[in-house]
Design a protein around this motif. Structure first.
Motif, PDB file in Angstrom:
ATOM      1  N   ASN A   1      44.615 -21.283   3.402  1.00 30.10           N
ATOM      2  CA  ASN A   1      46.060 -21.275   3.600  1.00 30.10           C
ATOM      3  C   ASN A   1      46.351 -21.832   4.990  1.00 30.10           C
ATOM      4  O   ASN A   1      45.987 -21.221   5.995  1.00 30.10           O
ATOM      5  CB  ASN A   1      46.619 -19.854   3.488  1.00 30.10           C
ATOM      6  N   GLY A   2      46.920 -23.004   5.037  1.00 27.07           N
ATOM      7  CA  GLY A   2      47.226 -23.628   6.316  1.00 27.07           C
ATOM      8  C   GLY A   2      46.014 -23.874   7.184  1.00 27.07           C
ATOM      9  O   GLY A   2      46.089 -23.814   8.411  1.00 27.07           O
ATOM     10  N   GLY A   3      44.866 -24.152   6.554  1.00 25.82           N
ATOM     11  CA  GLY A   3      43.636 -24.387   7.299  1.00 25.82           C
ATOM     12  C   GLY A   3      42.840 -23.140   7.601  1.00 25.82           C
ATOM     13  O   GLY A   3      41.765 -23.214   8.211  1.00 25.82           O
ATOM     14  N   TRP A   4      43.331 -21.982   7.168  1.00 27.64           N
ATOM     15  CA  TRP A   4      42.632 -20.706   7.377  1.00 27.64           C
ATOM     16  C   TRP A   4      41.881 -20.333   6.096  1.00 27.64           C
ATOM     17  O   TRP A   4      42.506 -20.099   5.053  1.00 27.64           O
ATOM     18  CB  TRP A   4      43.617 -19.600   7.713  1.00 27.64           C
ATOM     19  N   PRO A   5      40.541 -20.249   6.111  1.00 25.97           N
ATOM     20  CA  PRO A   5      39.785 -19.876   4.915  1.00 25.97           C
ATOM     21  C   PRO A   5      39.974 -18.390   4.561  1.00 25.97           C
ATOM     22  O   PRO A   5      39.993 -17.534   5.448  1.00 25.97           O
ATOM     23  CB  PRO A   5      38.322 -20.149   5.302  1.00 25.97           C
TER      24      PRO A   5
END
Length: 427
Positions: A245-249
């Protein structure tokens, strides 16, 4: 307030603050004239001992009840502990988004004050709701005693003496006298607590064991229950969320059945080193996907509640129960079929909803039985739970995600731990 219980000193009613910078926690504590503080490396909050509970350094350490509670239930985001203490007062200790909050770590004067605090906490938690633990007489509460909490103490909950650049020996001597008085008061307070508990049990003893059991069972039938056969349906929206999500795993998802008949899930996202992802990229990508979002450095915890027709009153599940022998064949076989995909576990049956003040041998008939079970395996294997009988429930689901490929039958990028219980009827 400080409670001396079984040789351990537990503190409730601390003041908690968010640590928004690298400011000196001890300096802030000294400003508030507090002598003890709870803090920890990488924690983004800290707690100080209430000024009314001031005392000098003694041989017995102090432990924060809120932190002990946090470590006892590490995967729960919102929960409230309610314990009865003497003269109609209550300990009320709440964790919101996994950490203590000022105003919700308290000793309240009466039931009206407790009800007001619970109402405020419910408003704070909002759609995420919360789980309720303790020994107070509240519908839907899961029993936890003061002794249970003391048994969960570890050194990470210990308070530390506030550092000072100057100590006045004469002042320390005077404060030491106050400290001894506080210890004596805390011992006396717990003795009052024990006496009040004994009185409550004595009143309960006036009822027959059968009456006590019938009342408790009737209350527990109203609790929420998630049938194991519905787990795949419940997890469908979670599995469709995507792994970033938005580059957050996404690293972990924990779901619990709440007292308000909701499935409350917390999703943990961990930022990779040197990643271009930021808090803003997460929020922009999330939109309105979550009910709440909490930021903690390189970790984000996002909460979402799910309403589902799959959640039933526990009484319906209990009514579907069979005898233990029949369940050994039916449910035991269902677990054995899953064994090729992971690790199942089934514990021994125990009497369900039998109050501590009731005597098993005095019941007119054997009580309903309950046995805890667990399965650990690849997330894809939960479809096998659809074949589970109607008397099997799930109370907690934890999914952990990895970015390392796994091509084995019992391994996957997403591993799940499902915990629950089965109910059985006497022969």
């Amino acid at each position: 307030m400080i409670f001396d219980v079984n040789g351990k000193r537990l503190v409730f009613g601390m003041q908690w603050e968010a640590l928004l910078s690298d400011a000196d926690v001890h300096s802030k504590a000294r400003t508030g004239k507090s002598r003890y503080v709870w803090t920890q490396d990488k924690a983004f909050y800290y707690g100080v001992l209430n000024v009314a509970d001031r005392e000098e350094k003694l041989r017995m350490p102090l432990y924060s009840g809120a932190i002990v509670l946090q470590h006892r239930y590490p995967d729960e985001q919102n929960l409230m502990l309610v314990l009865e203490v003497p003269n109609g007062t209550y300990i009320a200790c709440g964790l919101h988004q996994g950490r203590p909050r000022s105003g919700f770590d308290a000793v309240v004067a009466d039931r009206a004050a407790l009800d007001a605090l619970l109402s405020s906490f419910k408003e704070l938690c909002g759609a995420a709701s919360f789980n309720l633990y303790g020994d107070a007489r509240i519908a839907g509460i899961e029993h936890v005693s003061m002794a249970d909490l003391v048994g969960s103490i570890d050194n990470t909950a210990q308070l530390r003496r506030v550092k000072s650049a100057f100590v006045n020996p004469l002042a320390a001597m005077g404060a030491g006298a106050v400290a001894i008085a506080v210890v004596a008061y805390s011992v006396h307070t717990y003795q009052q607590y024990r006496a009040a508990e004994a009185q409550r049990l004595a009143l309960a003893a006036q009822k027959s064991s059968q009456t006590l059991y019938a009342e408790e069972l009737a209350a527990r039938r109203n609790d929420a229950a998630l049938p194991a056969r519905s787990v795949a349906e419940i997890l469908a929206p979670i599995q469709g969320m995507g792994l970033t999500n938005g580059g957050w795993p996404l690293t972990k998802a924990s779901c619990n059945v709440s007292i308000e008949k909701l499935l409350v899930c917390t999703f943990e996202y961990a930022r990779r080193q040197h990643s271009a992802a930021t808090n803003k990229t997460f929020v922009d990508a999330a939109g309105k996907s979550f009910d709440s979002i909490e930021f903690a450095g390189d970790l984000i915890k996002a909460t979402k509640q799910y309403k589902s027709a799959a959640l039933l009153a526990q009484g319906k599940v209990i009514d579907a129960a069979q005898g233990q022998r029949e369940e050994t064949i039916e449910f035991g076989s269902a677990l054995q079929r899953l064994a090729m995909f992971g690790k199942p576990k089934l514990e021994e049956h125990q009497p369900f909803a039998l109050p501590a003040s009731a005597v098993l041998g005095e019941l007119a008939a054997p009580p309903i039985g309950a046995a805890n079970w667990e399965f650990v395996g690849p997330l894809r294997s939960v479809k096998g739970l659809a074949a589970f009988p109607a008397y099997a429930t799930v109370s907690r689901i934890v999914v952990t995600f990895s970015d390392k490929p796994a091509y084995e039958l019992r391994q996957s990028l997403a591993m799940v731990t499902v915990s629950g219980r089965i109910f059985s009827k006497p022969h």
